[in-house]
Design an enzyme around this catalytic site. Structure first.
Site, PDB file in Angstrom:
ATOM      1  N   THR A   1       0.824  -1.212   0.000  1.00 38.89           N
ATOM      2  CA  THR A   1       0.000   0.000   0.000  1.00 38.89           C
ATOM      3  C   THR A   1       0.856   1.259   0.000  1.00 38.89           C
ATOM      4  OG1 THR A   1      -1.455   1.307   1.419  1.00 38.89           O
ATOM      5  CG2 THR A   1      -0.091  -0.281   2.524  1.00 38.89           C
TER       6      THR A   1
ATOM      7  N   TYR B   1      -1.619  -0.032  10.210  1.00 39.83           N
ATOM      8  CA  TYR B   1      -1.896  -0.727   8.944  1.00 39.83           C
ATOM      9  C   TYR B   1      -0.678  -0.619   8.012  1.00 39.83           C
ATOM     10  CZ  TYR B   1      -3.717  -1.366   4.214  1.00 39.83           C
ATOM     11  OH  TYR B   1      -3.885  -1.770   2.906  1.00 39.83           O
TER      12      TYR B   1
HETATM   13  N1  LIG Z   1      -8.653  -1.094  -1.269  1.00 44.35           N
HETATM   14  C1  LIG Z   1      -7.587  -0.316  -1.389  1.00 44.35           C
HETATM   15  O1  LIG Z   1      -7.697   0.843  -1.775  1.00 44.35           O
HETATM   16  C2  LIG Z   1      -6.221  -0.858  -1.083  1.00 44.35           C
HETATM   17  C3  LIG Z   1      -5.122   0.010  -1.175  1.00 44.35           C
HETATM   18  C4  LIG Z   1      -3.863  -0.503  -0.908  1.00 44.35           C
HETATM   19  C5  LIG Z   1      -3.686  -1.827  -0.573  1.00 44.35           C
HETATM   20  N2  LIG Z   1      -4.774  -2.637  -0.475  1.00 44.35           N
HETATM   21  C6  LIG Z   1      -4.554  -4.038  -0.118  1.00 44.35           C
HETATM   22  O2  LIG Z   1      -5.197  -4.842  -1.083  1.00 44.35           O
HETATM   23  C7  LIG Z   1      -5.649  -6.065  -0.475  1.00 44.35           C
HETATM   24  C8  LIG Z   1      -7.103  -6.297  -0.825  1.00 44.35           C
HETATM   25  O3  LIG Z   1      -7.865  -5.202  -0.350  1.00 44.35           O
HETATM   26  P1  LIG Z   1      -9.443  -5.093  -0.625  1.00 44.35           P
HETATM   27  O4  LIG Z   1      -9.771  -3.660  -0.718  1.00 44.35           O
HETATM   28  O5  LIG Z   1      -9.823  -6.010  -1.701  1.00 44.35           O
HETATM   29  O6  LIG Z   1     -10.001  -5.630   0.780  1.00 44.35           O
HETATM   30  P2  LIG Z   1     -11.186  -6.662   1.080  1.00 44.35           P
HETATM   31  O7  LIG Z   1     -11.468  -6.542   2.542  1.00 44.35           O
HETATM   32  O8  LIG Z   1     -12.313  -6.480   0.137  1.00 44.35           O
HETATM   33  O9  LIG Z   1     -10.505  -8.054   0.765  1.00 44.35           O
HETATM   34  C9  LIG Z   1      -9.742  -8.774   1.704  1.00 44.35           C
HETATM   35  C10 LIG Z   1     -10.160 -10.229   1.594  1.00 44.35           C
HETATM   36  O10 LIG Z   1      -9.327 -11.007   2.455  1.00 44.35           O
HETATM   37  C11 LIG Z   1     -10.146 -11.907   3.203  1.00 44.35           C
HETATM   38  N3  LIG Z   1      -9.426 -12.151   4.453  1.00 44.35           N
HETATM   39  C12 LIG Z   1      -9.074 -11.257   5.406  1.00 44.35           C
HETATM   40  N4  LIG Z   1      -8.411 -11.872   6.399  1.00 44.35           N
HETATM   41  C13 LIG Z   1      -8.348 -13.184   6.077  1.00 44.35           C
HETATM   42  C14 LIG Z   1      -7.794 -14.334   6.711  1.00 44.35           C
HETATM   43  N5  LIG Z   1      -7.198 -14.252   7.903  1.00 44.35           N
HETATM   44  N6  LIG Z   1      -7.898 -15.537   6.093  1.00 44.35           N
HETATM   45  C15 LIG Z   1      -8.523 -15.640   4.890  1.00 44.35           C
HETATM   46  N7  LIG Z   1      -9.066 -14.585   4.248  1.00 44.35           N
HETATM   47  C16 LIG Z   1      -8.979 -13.378   4.834  1.00 44.35           C
HETATM   48  C17 LIG Z   1     -11.478 -11.190   3.379  1.00 44.35           C
HETATM   49  O11 LIG Z   1     -12.562 -12.056   3.632  1.00 44.35           O
HETATM   50  C18 LIG Z   1     -11.612 -10.472   2.028  1.00 44.35           C
HETATM   51  O12 LIG Z   1     -12.260 -11.302   1.078  1.00 44.35           O
HETATM   52  C19 LIG Z   1      -5.367  -5.921   1.002  1.00 44.35           C
HETATM   53  O13 LIG Z   1      -4.170  -6.604   1.301  1.00 44.35           O
HETATM   54  C20 LIG Z   1      -5.183  -4.432   1.196  1.00 44.35           C
HETATM   55  O14 LIG Z   1      -4.336  -4.159   2.276  1.00 44.35           O
HETATM   56  C21 LIG Z   1      -6.042  -2.197  -0.711  1.00 44.35           C
END
Ligand SMILES: NC(=O)c1ccc[n+]([C@@H]2O[C@H](COP(=O)([O-])OP(=O)(O)OC[C@H]3O[C@@H](n4cnc5c(N)ncnc54)[C@H](O)[C@@H]3O)[C@@H](O)[C@H]2O)c1
Length: 335
Positions: free
Chosen positions: A117, A140
């Site tokens: 991120t 985070y």
């Molecule tokens: N959304 C953003 O703008 C953004 C920006 C930078 C980085 N990220 C990173 O991208 C990744 C995805 O983000 P997102 O927005 O799709 O989030 P999201 O919450 O929609 O997706 C995360 C997924 O991981 C699953 N999950 C969480 N903990 C778990 C565990 N212990 N075991 C199994 N499954 C688990 C959840 O059920 C969910 O389906 C993350 O790592 C996040 O840190 C997101």
């Protein structure tokens, strides 16, 4: 066929990547505990419902499918929750990732694409390249940086190659209208704007109006989720071609303030929702945009959706479809 394990593939970004992988020569297994993800998001491949803390299940899945690579999306993503409950954030984002890495190591899987991120960067530099100082200001961002460091050590030891993608702010939905952000209580700006637009009376809160930015509100680089998906396909090819570990920013290189963003949402939705002005939120950086020249040059990433209005339009179409379906089928379509 190349076999890919996608942790968190039932979540917002992971599901768009899975959808994109369907168009290529990949077998996909999604591993997700559905804590913030949805069964309906998995439109391709096989879903294994499990938690990253379950080493025995991870081992069984890895032994069975013998993956060529892992894409690791699963994490706790809410910055405010990480500030309020840092232990849970570190347990899920660091300890559980170590569990995954251990299982990969046990099963001879040595390629990983990691969802990092922009929050790994500090508050001092508004436009960052991959060599800019890393100084996260919230748990985070710290947790993601810890994993980056662990991956760096594994790479140096010759145990695992990685591509780290530092996404900026993911928004939007699939252009064909089949997928989008399904969360009801997401904390990201677009979901909050849409909630205000739909509610009619609950205002959208602008957190902080006294930052050192042109209009006093935070400036962010908003990237369409489909361009993030494309970056993953390129990163996977890069790793499968046995290239060395590397880290890439994943953003467009220009930003919008919160007020500009809100005005664009009002224009696209046609709803002049109310806006409240609140104090700064702990853990927010005033301005952050990506220097993305490295991913463009090295991976050949050529984003197709760098248009905020179109991206918000795709998300609004999805939002309306989602609410229509929920009013008809209920919260989950799975019986
Ligand atoms: N959304 C953003 O703008 C953004 C920006 C930078 C980085 N990220 C990173 O991208 C990744 C995805 O983000 P997102 O927005 O799709 O989030 P999201 O919450 O929609 O997706 C995360 C997924 O991981 C699953 N999950 C969480 N903990 C778990 C565990 N212990 N075991 C199994 N499954 C688990 C959840 O059920 C969910 O389906 C993350 O790592 C996040 O840190 C997101």
């Amino acid at each position: 066929m190349i076999k890919v394990l996608v942790t968190g593939g039932a979540g917002y970004i992971g599901s768009h990547v899975v959808k994109r992988l369907a168009g290529e020569r990949y077998h996909v297994v999604v591993y997700d505990n559905l804590s913030t993800g949805f069964r309906e998001n998995v439109t391709y491949g096989r879903l294994v419902v499990g938690d990253l803390n379950d080493r025995a299940l991870l081992n069984r899945v890895m032994k069975r499918y013998k993956f060529d690579a892992v894409m690791h999306f699963a994490a706790s993503i809410a910055v405010s929750e990480s500030v309020e409950n840092p232990l849970q954030n570190y347990l899920n984002n660091v300890a559980n990732t170590m569990n995954l890495l251990g299982a990969m190591n046990d099963n001879g899987i040595n390629k990983i694409i990691f969802s990092s991120t922009a929050a790994v960067y500090g508050a001092d530099n508004p436009h960052v390249n991959e060599d800019s100082p890393l100084a996260p200001i919230n748990p985070y961002g710290q947790s993601k940086l810890m994993v980056e460091k662990i991956l760096g050590d594994l790479s140096k030891a010759g145990q695992m190659n990685h591509v780290i993608l530092r996404y900026f702010n993911a928004i939007g939905a699939a252009a064909d209208g089949t997928l989008g952000d399904r969360k009801e209580k997401g904390t990201h700006i677009l979901g909050c704007c849409f909630r205000a637009a739909r509610s009619g009376d609950k205002p959208f809160s602008v957190m902080g109006t006294d930052y050192n930015t042109p209009d006093g509100t935070c400036v962010r680089d908003y990237i369409n989720v489909e361009d993030i998906a494309e970056a993953h396909v390129l990163a996977l090819c890069y790793l499968l071609n046995n290239n060395p570990s590397d880290v890439f920013n994943c953003g467009y290189g220009h930003g919008y303030s919160v007020l500009e963003f809100v005005d664009t949402v009002k224009k696209i939705t046609g709803v002049d929702f109310s806006v409240a002005y609140a104090d700064r939120r702990p853990g927010d950086i005033p301005e952050l945009t990506a220097d993305s020249s490295k991913i463009r040059a090295k991976l050949g990433w050529n984003p197709r959706y760098d248009n905020l209005e179109d991206t918000i339009h795709s998300a609004w179409e999805w939002e309306r479809k989602k609410h229509y379906e929920r009013s008809f089928y209920g919260y989950s379509q799975t019986v």
